[in-house]
Design an enzyme around this catalytic site. Structure first.
Site, PDB file in Angstrom:
ATOM      1  CG  HIS A 114      -0.300   0.078   2.530  1.00  0.00           C
ATOM      2  ND1 HIS A 114       0.035  -1.052   3.232  1.00  0.00           N
ATOM      3  CD2 HIS A 114       0.095   1.115   3.320  1.00  0.00           C
ATOM      4  CE1 HIS A 114       0.601  -0.714   4.388  1.00  0.00           C
ATOM      5  NE2 HIS A 114       0.652   0.586   4.461  1.00  0.00           N
ATOM      6  CG  HIS A 140       3.881   4.596   5.425  1.00  0.00           C
ATOM      7  ND1 HIS A 140       3.014   5.164   6.332  1.00  0.00           N
ATOM      8  CD2 HIS A 140       3.390   3.354   5.188  1.00  0.00           C
ATOM      9  CE1 HIS A 140       2.054   4.299   6.621  1.00  0.00           C
ATOM     10  NE2 HIS A 140       2.245   3.195   5.941  1.00  0.00           N
ATOM     11  CD  GLU A 198       3.591  -0.416   7.135  1.00  0.00           C
ATOM     12  OE1 GLU A 198       2.993   0.302   6.304  1.00  0.00           O
ATOM     13  OE2 GLU A 198       3.025  -0.918   8.127  1.00  0.00           O
TER      14      GLU A 198
HETATM   15 CO    CO Z   1       1.242   1.338   6.283  1.00  0.00          CO
END
Ligand code: CO
Length: 134
Positions: A7, A79, A130
């Site tokens: 994502h 992020h 991440e």
């Molecule tokens: Co995230």
């Protein structure tokens, strides 16, 4: 090492307006807001054919994205998240190559119920990365 883009998280100052933008203007499938008290955010999941966008908005007094929104008043990309097969192996490999893992370096359970780690943006071309166990 990294696999699929899981994502992209976008911090937004107005969750309703951002949801409407993705639903009505861009024509995407958008979830209702989900409270994530352990992460200090509300999340709206936007389903795309090949990945997800997560619209995130501060929840509570000490949200980790409050400072980001104070600096980026219109919102912005917060992020990006890549999947990895084995998060501990990925962490150790990254550290061995000089990348800095944020926090105490131990994976936490992320917004999808899977272990995640965040990597110092200074080591990744200015982008907070991440990694999430697949
Ligand atoms: Co995230």
């Amino acid at each position: 090492m990294i696999g699929k883009l899981n994502h992209i998280a976008i911090a937004v100052p107005d969750l309703q307006a951002a949801s409407a933008l993705y639903r009505d203007t861009l024509g995407a499938k958008v979830s209702a807001p989900v409270e994530q008290p352990e992460h200090g955010v509300y999340t709206v999941f936007v389903e795309l054919p090949n990945t997800k966008i997560e619209l995130i908005h501060p929840l509570g007094e000490k949200s980790p994205i409050a400072n980001f929104l104070a600096r980026n008043t219109s919102g912005g990309v917060h992020h990006i998240c890549y999947e990895v097969d084995d998060i501990l192996a990925a962490r150790d490999q990254l550290k061995a190559k000089g990348a800095r893992v944020l926090g105490d370096g131990e994976p936490r359970i992320g917004a999808h119920g899977k272990p995640v780690l965040f990597l110092n943006p200074k080591d990744f071309t200015g982008t907070l990365v991440e990694i999430e166990q697949k």
